[in-house]
Motif scaffolding. Structure first.
Motif, PDB file in Angstrom:
ATOM      1  N   GLN A 142      -8.987  95.491 -84.486  1.00  0.00           N
ATOM      2  CA  GLN A 142      -9.557  94.708 -83.236  1.00  0.00           C
ATOM      3  C   GLN A 142     -10.021  95.412 -81.832  1.00  0.00           C
ATOM      4  OE1 GLN A 142      -9.995  91.214 -85.042  1.00  0.00           O
ATOM      5  NE2 GLN A 142      -9.406  90.640 -83.034  1.00  0.00           N
TER       6      GLN A 142
ATOM      7  N   TYR B 157     -10.084  95.311 -77.799  1.00  0.00           N
ATOM      8  CA  TYR B 157      -9.259  94.620 -76.961  1.00  0.00           C
ATOM      9  C   TYR B 157     -10.158  94.933 -75.587  1.00  0.00           C
ATOM     10  CZ  TYR B 157      -5.521  93.471 -80.030  1.00  0.00           C
ATOM     11  OH  TYR B 157      -4.805  93.120 -81.135  1.00  0.00           O
TER      12      TYR B 157
ATOM     13  N   SER C  71      -9.815  89.607 -77.124  1.00  0.00           N
ATOM     14  CA  SER C  71      -9.731  90.492 -78.261  1.00  0.00           C
ATOM     15  C   SER C  71     -10.961  89.615 -79.110  1.00  0.00           C
ATOM     16  CB  SER C  71      -8.547  90.587 -78.925  1.00  0.00           C
ATOM     17  OG  SER C  71      -8.042  89.359 -79.761  1.00  0.00           O
ATOM     18  N   TYR C  72     -11.600  90.787 -80.063  1.00  0.00           N
ATOM     19  CA  TYR C  72     -12.733  90.395 -80.573  1.00  0.00           C
ATOM     20  C   TYR C  72     -12.855  91.111 -82.090  1.00  0.00           C
ATOM     21  CZ  TYR C  72     -14.287  89.508 -75.823  1.00  0.00           C
ATOM     22  OH  TYR C  72     -14.503  89.098 -74.653  1.00  0.00           O
ATOM     23  N   SER C  73     -13.297  90.490 -83.132  1.00  0.00           N
ATOM     24  CA  SER C  73     -13.292  91.221 -84.408  1.00  0.00           C
ATOM     25  C   SER C  73     -14.789  91.815 -84.329  1.00  0.00           C
ATOM     26  CB  SER C  73     -13.099  90.300 -85.456  1.00  0.00           C
ATOM     27  OG  SER C  73     -14.232  89.154 -85.303  1.00  0.00           O
TER      28      SER C  73
END
Length: 260
Positions: free
Chosen positions: A21, A23, A47-49
């Protein structure tokens, strides 16, 4: 720690990669990289994928300082005399592109080559620094493809035109802040086939020697990049060829050559 810059919903953001992930951290490009406090600056609820974001270049250098002939084996394959001190040249910031951005084949060239390289990212302003002190100015390490119009390099007798086309400096995908630059495997593949396979321990001048040498010539700014030279196995790429450069503990930089 793996530092990354990316776009989410048209906004440029910075973050760290952790457990697959990203952050987000509270950072802007006006701060020196070594001012980042990864414990303090992380925004815990953001947070991002990877499928949500677009990776962009991990730094915005004011200049890329590149090293020619820094692996003995590369000098031998080009039949060039090995240097007694680092041989340096510059790439403009307009040559920088990110992981998975296309490399554009210039119309005035008939031979474009790949060159996989370990790169050092400067973390704070650096001038006249002794070898013993250079670690205090390094933010981390990334990957550069020193794309070269080899026919123009031979024609000109110097390297500026051949190395400076827009898109001729892919950088990324991230900056690893915790790395031993003296012993890392470096591998380049073209269309999945291994073309370069070496180790940074085979450099003629190591990372610390290079940084000190260059800092005694010019001021290095936070975000500037030193690309440390390429091992043997450089070669030509054709339109639609994909180059993947992998350095252990950093990742893989991937770009495809296209013709407009």
């Amino acid at each position: 720690m793996k530092f990354i810059r990316f776009i989410y919903n048209d906004d440029v953001k910075s973050g760290i990669i952790k457990n697959s992930q990203i952050y987000e951290i509270d950072y802007d490009d006006n701060k020196e990289l070594l001012d980042i406090d990864f414990n303090r600056d992380i925004i815990n609820d953001k947070s991002y994928s990877f499928n949500e974001i677009k990776i962009i270049e991990p730094t915005k250098p004011s200049k890329l300082v590149c090293i020619g002939l820094n692996y003995k084996e590369h000098g031998e394959e080009l039949e060039m005399e090995l240097p007694e001190e680092p041989k340096i040249f510059l790439k403009p910031e307009t040559s920088v592109i990110a992981h998975e951005d296309p490399i554009i084949y210039p119309s005035m060239s008939n031979q474009v080559d790949y060159e996989g390289e370990l790169a050092v990212v400067i973390g704070r302003e650096c001038k006249d620094v002794d070898i013993e002190e250079v670690k205090n100015y390094i933010f981390g390490y990334t990957i550069v493809n020193d794309v070269t119009a080899r026919d123009l390099q031979a024609k000109d007798g110097q390297w500026t035109r051949a190395k400076s086309f827009d898109t001729f400096a892919p950088i990324g995908p991230c900056i690893e802040t915790d790395l031993n630059p003296l012993n890392q495997k470096i591998e380049t593949k073209v269309n999945g086939r291994i073309k370069q396979d070496s180790n940074t321990k085979n450099m003629i001048f190591n990372v610390y020697q290079l940084l000190s040498f260059i800092s005694n010539i010019m001021t290095l700014n936070s975000g500037d990049v030193i690309s440390t030279g390429t091992p043997k196995g450089v070669g030509e790429i054709k339109p639609n060829d994909t180059v993947e450069i992998t350095i252990e503990n950093i990742g893989t930089l991937k770009n495809t050559l296209i013709k407009n």
